[in-house]
Design a protein around this motif. Structure first.
Motif, mmCIF file in Angstrom:
data_model
loop_
_atom_site.group_PDB
_atom_site.id
_atom_site.type_symbol
_atom_site.label_atom_id
_atom_site.label_comp_id
_atom_site.label_asym_id
_atom_site.label_seq_id
_atom_site.Cartn_x
_atom_site.Cartn_y
_atom_site.Cartn_z
ATOM 1 N N GLY A 185 34.542 21.977 81.960
ATOM 2 C CA GLY A 185 34.528 20.607 81.452
ATOM 3 C C GLY A 185 34.875 19.613 82.539
ATOM 4 O O GLY A 185 34.209 18.582 82.712
ATOM 5 N N CYS A 186 35.922 19.927 83.318
ATOM 6 C CA CYS A 186 36.327 19.073 84.442
ATOM 7 C C CYS A 186 35.232 18.994 85.496
ATOM 8 O O CYS A 186 34.938 17.913 86.018
ATOM 9 C CB CYS A 186 37.609 19.626 85.085
ATOM 10 S SG CYS A 186 39.112 19.198 84.228
ATOM 11 N N LEU A 187 34.645 20.138 85.818
ATOM 12 C CA LEU A 187 33.622 20.203 86.850
ATOM 13 C C LEU A 187 32.470 19.245 86.537
ATOM 14 O O LEU A 187 32.108 18.387 87.355
ATOM 15 C CB LEU A 187 33.102 21.639 86.957
ATOM 16 C CG LEU A 187 32.242 22.039 88.165
ATOM 17 C CD1 LEU A 187 32.173 23.570 88.241
ATOM 18 C CD2 LEU A 187 30.840 21.488 88.126
ATOM 19 N N PHE A 188 31.895 19.383 85.357
ATOM 20 C CA PHE A 188 30.713 18.583 85.034
ATOM 21 C C PHE A 188 31.057 17.136 84.687
ATOM 22 O O PHE A 188 30.263 16.230 84.971
ATOM 23 C CB PHE A 188 29.917 19.266 83.927
ATOM 24 C CG PHE A 188 29.158 20.454 84.419
ATOM 25 C CD1 PHE A 188 27.968 20.294 85.115
ATOM 26 C CD2 PHE A 188 29.639 21.737 84.227
ATOM 27 C CE1 PHE A 188 27.265 21.387 85.604
ATOM 28 C CE2 PHE A 188 28.947 22.840 84.709
ATOM 29 C CZ PHE A 188 27.754 22.662 85.404
ATOM 30 N N ALA A 189 32.242 16.902 84.126
ATOM 31 C CA ALA A 189 32.649 15.515 83.863
ATOM 32 C C ALA A 189 32.790 14.748 85.167
ATOM 33 O O ALA A 189 32.421 13.568 85.263
ATOM 34 C CB ALA A 189 33.954 15.483 83.080
ATOM 35 N N ALA A 190 33.313 15.414 86.216
ATOM 36 C CA ALA A 190 33.460 14.775 87.523
ATOM 37 C C ALA A 190 32.105 14.457 88.147
ATOM 38 O O ALA A 190 31.987 13.537 88.966
ATOM 39 C CB ALA A 190 34.257 15.679 88.462
#
Length: 463
Positions: A185-190
């Motif tokens: 989630g963090c990876l793609f949100a960034a």
């Protein structure tokens, strides 16, 4: 004989060979297993890409870096995937070279046990005195309406397939607010993806200390604009939509892809007919030496379902290799065993999270007396210089003898810093010794010294 050349398997094979045992390892797919190929390493490679991109977009100007053009930087996803694959190939080829260097015989193929001493691979039989099963795990799947169709269409993906998406999705739904789900989630949100997390528990990352979970939830919502639904019951997949229910009310979220991140299940195929004792979760039951109910048969890593972490499997490999060598009276073998209370856990989100020992909530529930102190990175010079002050170090200790009960870090470099606490526990050190240790300045680790000093003297020097 070792079945599975993942983190646990190849380490145990190398160690048994180094201790003087004739060793064979069997791998059906790829050297390095899940961690090196479709887990820890490729994920962290892409997370690094996301972090650099995020820093350029959001922090460059504040750090005094002006872009020469008005155009914002963009992600070359193909290049990011190419780099990820390069890192993986370098490490996996290194594993094969290490096995060869240490004299471990290698076979590619799927192993099946005829009995505890006889394994068949590619139609041939092999005999062993000792068998180490390190067959690992695979992602769980929900047996809900529309899920099979969603997998066939490519909409519903697991933690392996998400590492090779043809392009960055505009919208991603994540079923499961655990470690894997939050990392992706963090990876793609960034990278600019609109991320929605659906979690069945009352909060995401429920295994963590409440202070850590609260800050991480706030960061995900405010910084990354991730929408989080908790206490949610997933009902079905319809086309490119996930249907779920909260408080009896049905809701739907639409996205390009949906990551099914609901834990992992063990792989015991080929070993289920030799009399091994299995748990309710179909994992192989093994003691702290890796010994199963069958003499000469050992199980390590994910297949035991104890703690599904790469460094746990690796250490178990060393423990079991020593156990086998000790029984064979090989020189240099040690009597060591696993201690699952001393295992650190890490989450490579933004910010990073790391912990060891008990949470404050666990200690309260158990009625254990404790003292705790939380030191924020906002008061640390290195964090200010890095323009990354989110998070804190939280230490929990026993008040009389000041032994460490738990340590929880959220912030930049948390996953590196946790090792100081791991070493302290292994050496049976106290908060007094941690406070007396000189922490170099300026470093993020100063927060550890500051928190320890506050617990030791009752007063903080910098708050």
């Amino acid at each position: 004989m070792v079945v599975g050349a993942g983190i646990g398997g190849y380490v145990s094979a190398i160690k048994t060979a180094q201790l003087g045992l004739k060793t064979l390892i069997i791998e059906k797919q790829y050297y390095g297993g899940v961690c090196l190929n479709v887990g820890c390493i490729p994920t962290k490679s892409l997370l690094r890409t996301a972090k650099v991109f995020e820093d350029i977009v959001h922090k460059a100007a504040n750090l005094g870096i002006d872009m020469k053009t008005k155009d914002e930087p963009s992600i070359n996803w193909d290049k990011a995937l190419e780099r990820k694959d390069g890192v993986v190939n370098k490490l996996t080829s290194g594993v094969k070279a290490l096995l060869t260097k240490n004299g471990v015989k290698q076979i590619i193929g799927e192993a099946s046990a005829l009995d505890k001493n006889t394994i068949t691979v590619n139609g041939k039989k092999y005999h062993c005195d000792n068998l180490i099963i390190a067959s690992g795990s695979v992602p769980n799947e929900l047996p809900l309406p529309g899920f099979a169709e969603g997998r066939n269409s490519g909409f519903l993906i697991d933690s392996t397939k998400i590492l090779s998406l043809p392009k960055i999705p505009k919208a991603l739904t994540v079923i499961g607010g655990g470690v894997i789900g939050i990392e992706f989630g963090c990876l793609f949100a960034a990278l600019g993806t609109k991320v929605t997390v659906i979690e069945g528990a009352p909060k995401i990352l429920p295994m963590l200390d409440q202070d850590v979970t609260a800050l991480m939830t706030k960061t995900l919502k405010e910084k990354y604009k991730i929408e989080i639904f908790t206490n949610a019951k997933v009902k079905e997949v319809k086309g490119k939509s996930v249907v779920f229910e909260i408080d009896g009310k049905e809701q739907t979220v639409k996205s390009d892809y949906c990551l099914e991140s609901i834990g992992r299940k063990t792989v015991t195929k080929g070993f289920d007919g030799i009399g091994l004792e299995l748990s309710e979760r179909k994992s192989i039951i093994a003691n702290d030496y890796g010994e199963t109910n069958l003499d000469g048969v050992y199980a390590i890593g994910d297949v035991t379902s104890k703690i599904m972490l790469a460094h746990v499997a690796s250490h178990a490999g060393i423990v079991t290799a020593n156990r086998i060598a000790l029984k064979a009276n090989k020189p240099g073998a040690e009597d060591i065993k696993m201690d699952y209370s001393k295992i650190p856990s890490c989450i490579y989100s933004h910010p990073e999270i790391a912990m060891i020992g008990k949470t404050e909530q666990q200690l309260k529930a158990e009625g254990v007396e404790y003292k705790t102190f939380k030191f924020p990175f906002a008061a640390i010079g290195k964090a200010l210089a890095d323009d990354d002050t989110t998070g804190f170090v939280k230490i929990i200790c026993e008040p009389k003898y000041k032994t460490l009960l738990g340590a929880h870090i959220i912030g930049n470099r948390a996953t590196d810093m946790i090792s100081e606490f791991t070493t302290l526990i292994e050496c049976e050190g106290t908060i007094t010794e941690l406070a007396r240790a000189i922490h170099p300045h300026p470093t993020m680790s100063e927060a550890i010294g500051e928190a320890a000093e506050a617990l030791e003297s009752g007063k903080s020097l910098n708050l």
